[in-house]
Design a protein around this motif. Sequence first.
Motif, mmCIF file in Angstrom:
data_model
loop_
_atom_site.group_PDB
_atom_site.id
_atom_site.type_symbol
_atom_site.label_atom_id
_atom_site.label_comp_id
_atom_site.label_asym_id
_atom_site.label_seq_id
_atom_site.Cartn_x
_atom_site.Cartn_y
_atom_site.Cartn_z
ATOM 1 N N UNK A 1 5.308 36.917 -29.099
ATOM 2 C CA UNK A 1 5.203 37.139 -27.661
ATOM 3 C C UNK A 1 6.596 37.165 -27.039
ATOM 4 N N UNK A 2 6.909 38.217 -26.301
ATOM 5 C CA UNK A 2 8.138 38.262 -25.508
ATOM 6 C C UNK A 2 7.813 37.727 -24.120
ATOM 7 N N UNK A 3 8.623 36.783 -23.635
ATOM 8 C CA UNK A 3 8.394 36.162 -22.329
ATOM 9 C C UNK A 3 9.689 36.286 -21.539
ATOM 10 N N UNK A 4 9.655 37.034 -20.434
ATOM 11 C CA UNK A 4 10.919 37.375 -19.781
ATOM 12 C C UNK A 4 10.771 37.553 -18.276
ATOM 13 N N UNK A 5 11.842 37.230 -17.564
ATOM 14 C CA UNK A 5 11.901 37.493 -16.132
ATOM 15 C C UNK A 5 12.180 38.945 -15.817
ATOM 16 N N UNK A 6 12.482 39.745 -16.844
ATOM 17 C CA UNK A 6 12.673 41.180 -16.653
ATOM 18 C C UNK A 6 11.308 41.856 -16.489
ATOM 19 N N UNK A 7 11.297 43.194 -16.402
ATOM 20 C CA UNK A 7 10.038 43.895 -16.191
ATOM 21 C C UNK A 7 9.855 44.962 -17.253
ATOM 22 N N UNK A 8 8.713 45.636 -17.201
ATOM 23 C CA UNK A 8 8.289 46.491 -18.305
ATOM 24 C C UNK A 8 9.280 47.590 -18.641
ATOM 25 N N UNK A 9 9.974 48.139 -17.648
ATOM 26 C CA UNK A 9 10.918 49.217 -17.921
ATOM 27 C C UNK A 9 12.016 48.767 -18.880
ATOM 28 N N UNK A 10 12.376 47.503 -18.815
ATOM 29 C CA UNK A 10 13.393 46.943 -19.710
ATOM 30 C C UNK A 10 12.811 46.535 -21.053
ATOM 31 N N UNK A 11 11.573 46.067 -21.057
ATOM 32 C CA UNK A 11 11.025 45.361 -22.207
ATOM 33 C C UNK A 11 10.177 46.214 -23.141
ATOM 34 N N UNK A 12 9.499 47.221 -22.623
ATOM 35 C CA UNK A 12 8.573 47.978 -23.461
ATOM 36 C C UNK A 12 9.238 48.645 -24.668
ATOM 37 N N UNK A 13 10.406 49.296 -24.510
ATOM 38 C CA UNK A 13 11.026 49.899 -25.702
ATOM 39 C C UNK A 13 11.387 48.844 -26.750
ATOM 40 N N UNK A 14 11.871 47.694 -26.301
ATOM 41 C CA UNK A 14 12.213 46.607 -27.221
ATOM 42 C C UNK A 14 10.973 46.092 -27.930
ATOM 43 N N UNK A 15 9.899 45.860 -27.176
ATOM 44 C CA UNK A 15 8.672 45.325 -27.764
ATOM 45 C C UNK A 15 8.134 46.242 -28.845
ATOM 46 N N UNK A 16 8.186 47.550 -28.595
ATOM 47 C CA UNK A 16 7.691 48.496 -29.596
ATOM 48 C C UNK A 16 8.528 48.429 -30.868
ATOM 49 N N UNK A 17 9.836 48.348 -30.726
ATOM 50 C CA UNK A 17 10.693 48.367 -31.915
ATOM 51 C C UNK A 17 10.555 47.096 -32.748
ATOM 52 N N UNK A 18 10.498 45.937 -32.107
ATOM 53 C CA UNK A 18 10.456 44.685 -32.880
ATOM 54 C C UNK A 18 9.044 44.325 -33.312
ATOM 55 N N UNK A 19 8.038 45.033 -32.814
ATOM 56 C CA UNK A 19 6.676 44.754 -33.215
ATOM 57 C C UNK A 19 6.057 43.562 -32.523
ATOM 58 N N UNK A 20 6.418 43.322 -31.262
ATOM 59 C CA UNK A 20 5.824 42.212 -30.510
ATOM 60 C C UNK A 20 4.354 42.505 -30.237
ATOM 61 N N UNK A 21 3.553 41.460 -30.247
ATOM 62 C CA UNK A 21 2.121 41.609 -29.981
ATOM 63 C C UNK A 21 1.806 41.610 -28.490
ATOM 64 N N UNK A 22 2.557 40.819 -27.722
ATOM 65 C CA UNK A 22 2.325 40.698 -26.288
ATOM 66 C C UNK A 22 3.658 40.671 -25.556
ATOM 67 N N UNK A 23 3.652 41.162 -24.329
ATOM 68 C CA UNK A 23 4.810 41.054 -23.440
ATOM 69 C C UNK A 23 4.339 40.403 -22.146
ATOM 70 N N UNK A 24 4.965 39.292 -21.784
ATOM 71 C CA UNK A 24 4.654 38.601 -20.533
ATOM 72 C C UNK A 24 5.912 38.671 -19.681
ATOM 73 N N UNK A 25 5.810 39.271 -18.490
ATOM 74 C CA UNK A 25 7.026 39.533 -17.728
ATOM 75 C C UNK A 25 6.755 39.514 -16.234
#
Length: 268
Positions: A113-137
């Motif tokens: 799970x990625x947990x961040x104060x950032x938002x989806x525009x910053x996090x979605x490309x990263x989540x896809x590459x590292x194989x994260x299951x969930x993004x909470x932002x």
Amino acid sequence: MSIAPARAAFFDVDETLITCKSMACVLARHWGRGDVAARRLAAARASLQRQLREGVPREQVNRSFFRFLAGSHLDDLESCGREWYEKARVGGLLHTPVYEALCRHRDAGDLVVLVSGAFSACLDPLAREVGADLVVCTVPEVTSEGVLTGELTGPPMIGEPKAEAAGRIMKAFGLAAGECFAYADDESDLPLLRSVGHPVLVGDGPVSAPPSETASWSWLPGPAPATPAASRAASPVTPAASRAASSVTPAAPPVAERPARTPAPQAA
């Protein structure tokens, strides 16, 4: 993630999993080049840094950042996020010791799970590459036309909300908090780190946590300080990072010994 994960691993993103501040990078990409854009970006950074120096809570500083995006189209920001990520990823964006830990969790079937104060525009490309299951932002408020208002739909994903989100996820998946991991670098991440049985400090760690508490925590080196010219592509490989690649066990990711100036934590 396996069909029924036994553990979860929660990862803060900026200056933990990656070597920079993702929102500042995407904002710079969105505002573009040229003298006007440079002055606008410098003024925004100065405003945010002044708030931090004055002790303004990070949650409020986070809200201030999103006000700079008022009037922006979400589609444009998402495009800028993808463009920034594609360029930054080849220049040392991922922080090696933490990324390697994430890979071990992912390969073990843990919920990542990625947990961040950032938002989806910053996090979605990263989540896809590292194989994260969930993004909470943090979620910006967006009009029906896809334009950001500058406000948020809920609290910034900073401080207690991170711990609350982790708690909800562990409950939803039936996971024991004592078996779960969290990786984070900042004072504001203390609630998240305290919400799991295996907290891992990255870098210097939260300054107010007493040694009596952190002595049993694990530790990984933080990103090397970036020079202004390399702030979006700092190399994550440092002498300290090489020490983190110790023996791997199925029970937990390896961690490095913390410098002697603080009590050395036990491996999780």
